[in-house]
Motif scaffolding. Structure first.
Motif, PDB file in Angstrom:
ATOM      1  N   LYS A 271      28.352 102.569  72.263  1.00 19.15           N
ATOM      2  CA  LYS A 271      28.276 103.884  71.607  1.00 19.15           C
ATOM      3  C   LYS A 271      27.741 104.951  72.560  1.00 19.15           C
ATOM      4  O   LYS A 271      28.191 106.097  72.537  1.00 19.15           O
TER       5      LYS A 271
ATOM      6  N   SER B 228      29.915 114.863  69.378  1.00 15.01           N
ATOM      7  CA  SER B 228      29.538 113.586  68.760  1.00 15.01           C
ATOM      8  C   SER B 228      28.350 113.787  67.836  1.00 15.01           C
ATOM      9  O   SER B 228      27.568 114.730  67.987  1.00 15.01           O
TER      10      SER B 228
ATOM     11  N   LEU C 271      36.903 110.318  65.089  1.00 16.88           N
ATOM     12  CA  LEU C 271      36.902 108.929  65.578  1.00 16.88           C
ATOM     13  C   LEU C 271      35.835 108.113  64.836  1.00 16.88           C
ATOM     14  O   LEU C 271      34.672 108.046  65.240  1.00 16.88           O
TER      15      LEU C 271
ATOM     16  N   ALA D 251      35.535 101.626  64.400  1.00 16.86           N
ATOM     17  CA  ALA D 251      34.598 100.880  65.254  1.00 16.86           C
ATOM     18  C   ALA D 251      34.385  99.500  64.682  1.00 16.86           C
ATOM     19  O   ALA D 251      34.706  99.250  63.522  1.00 16.86           O
TER      20      ALA D 251
ATOM     21  N   PHE E 168      33.287 112.298  67.644  1.00 14.66           N
ATOM     22  CA  PHE E 168      32.993 110.870  67.826  1.00 14.66           C
ATOM     23  C   PHE E 168      31.796 110.494  66.949  1.00 14.66           C
ATOM     24  O   PHE E 168      30.749 111.151  67.010  1.00 14.66           O
TER      25      PHE E 168
ATOM     26  N   GLN F  72      37.058 103.427  71.775  1.00 15.58           N
ATOM     27  CA  GLN F  72      36.631 104.775  72.212  1.00 15.58           C
ATOM     28  C   GLN F  72      37.388 105.255  73.436  1.00 15.58           C
ATOM     29  O   GLN F  72      37.859 106.388  73.492  1.00 15.58           O
TER      30      GLN F  72
ATOM     31  N   ASN G 169      34.393  98.028  70.834  1.00 15.39           N
ATOM     32  CA  ASN G 169      33.988  99.426  70.682  1.00 15.39           C
ATOM     33  C   ASN G 169      34.302 100.242  71.937  1.00 15.39           C
ATOM     34  O   ASN G 169      34.775 101.380  71.845  1.00 15.39           O
TER      35      ASN G 169
ATOM     36  N   GLY H 123      30.439 106.118  74.598  1.00 12.84           N
ATOM     37  CA  GLY H 123      31.300 107.046  73.850  1.00 12.84           C
ATOM     38  C   GLY H 123      30.746 108.466  73.860  1.00 12.84           C
ATOM     39  O   GLY H 123      31.483 109.442  74.086  1.00 12.84           O
TER      40      GLY H 123
END
Ligand SMILES: NC(=O)c1ccc[n+]([C@@H]2O[C@H](COP(=O)([O-])OP(=O)(O)OC[C@H]3O[C@@H](n4cnc5c(N)ncnc54)[C@H](OP(=O)(O)O)[C@@H]3O)[C@@H](O)[C@H]2O)c1
Length: 315
Positions: free
Chosen positions: A141, A161, A62, A65, A105, A88, A84, A144
């Motif tokens: 973020k 991530s 992913l 963004a 991520f 996500q 964003n 996410g």
């Protein structure tokens, strides 16, 4: 991840996504799924659900963004937060619904607290106030990262991530209104050099602040190698820092770029403008202990980017 696994790279046209695609192709992976934002708007829940239903990818990177420098982050605050979050939420949730085996991520080092102790360890996330100019981006973020963590906890997913430091490399953004510092410096010096070479003089290149802040930069192809490596080897809820572990002052960076570009005119520092956070350096001991280390040193990386992007071109 097998050579014929179906892998979706969300954001494959971007600097990070395109580098991940090059890395996967280099490693012999060819069953890659890509969609531009024109073909698939990832902010649309309905479109993303239909896409996962149709394609059923096994692995997801992913890297889509809304991204930008300080100016863009501060100006388009609502869009940075909304788009964003939507991108996500949609991709992570549909990855769960459609049984994606593993998802990575792409978070960012700018989501750590403004006044984090240095170098920044993974455990410092959410330990203090955020930098106000990029708070909306950081909040999205962080959500996410937390989605990945909590989908793992509640649903037994395998979503990881990573926290890359400042990146540069092929397919970077050179638009001076939205660019990050390194590509903006390359463009400013290059344009000034062209003018200087043509006329024997040029406007001085003006840079903001004192040049004292320290920053870390990583070539995006090194990041892509790290992403590929961690996708194959890492599982866990700690979002892994990815950087060089080395920083440089903005002044030194500007002088380095000036030399690479060969600009002989004047450089002035506008000290009325703010400097921003004094230092931002990642602690990369976790990723080193996992078996990855950067390979491209800054001077070599910038020289290569400049040659490929600007040399023999009139900006
Ligand atoms: N650049 C850095 O220095 C840096 C540092 C740390 C972390 N990161 C992280 O790395 C990731 C990628 O950054 P980047 O520098 O590669 O960004 P980028 O070059 O701006 O690329 C962004 C990508 O996202 C896609 N995208 C944006 N909105 C979309 C939408 N609504 N629907 C579908 N696709 C959409 C774009 O697709 P189209 O081109 O088709 O519109 C493009 O492929 C981000 O998560 C960022 O936080 C970047």
């Amino acid at each position: 991840m097998e050579k014929d696994s179906k892998i979706y790279i969300a954001g494959h046209t971007g600097m990070v996504g395109s580098s991940i695609v090059r890395q996967l192709e280099l490693e012999g992976y060819s069953n890659l799924v890509r969609r531009t934002s024109q073909e698939l708007d990832l902010t649309s829940q309905q479109a993303v659900s239909a896409f996962f239903q149709e394609e059923k990818p096994e692995f997801v990177f992913l890297a889509a963004a809304k991204v930008g420098g300080i100016e863009a982050n501060n100006t388009y605050r609502a869009q940075f937060l909304y788009e964003n979050l939507m991108i996500q939420n949609n991709v992570i949730h549909q990855s769960y619904v459609h049984g994606v085996k593993k998802l990575m991520f792409l978070a960012s080092s700018c989501i750590y607290p403004k006044l984090s102790p240095q170098p920044i360890k993974e455990s410092y996330l959410l330990s203090g106030k955020l930098e106000s100019t990029n708070e909306p981006y950081a909040i999205a973020k962080i959500a996410g990262v937390k989605l990945c963590e909590n989908y793992n906890c509640q649903y037994g997913c395998n979503f990881i991530s990573v926290m890359p430091t400042n990146l540069y490399g092929p397919n970077d953004n050179y638009d001076l209104e939205t660019a990050h510092v390194l590509p903006a410096l390359l463009r400013k010096f290059h344009e000034a050099k062209i003018q200087f070479d043509r006329t024997g003089q040029s406007e001085p290149v003006e840079l903001w602040g004192t040049g004292a802040p320290l920053r870390e930069f990583l070539h995006v192809d090194d990041l892509a190698k790290a992403c590929f490596y961690l996708m194959k080897t890492y599982q866990g809820n700690t979002s892994v820092n990815i950087g060089t572990g080395q920083d440089i002052s903005i002044k030194e960076l500007a002088e380095t770029i000036r030399k690479i570009v060969g600009f002989k005119g004047k450089l002035i520092w506008n000290e009325d403008k703010p400097d921003g956070t004094p230092r931002k350096l990642l602690d990369v001991s976790l990723v080193h202990s996992l078996g990855w280390k950067h390979q491209i040193e800054l001077l070599e990386g910038i020289a290569e980017v400049y040659k490929n992007k600007f040399k023999n071109q009139d900006a």
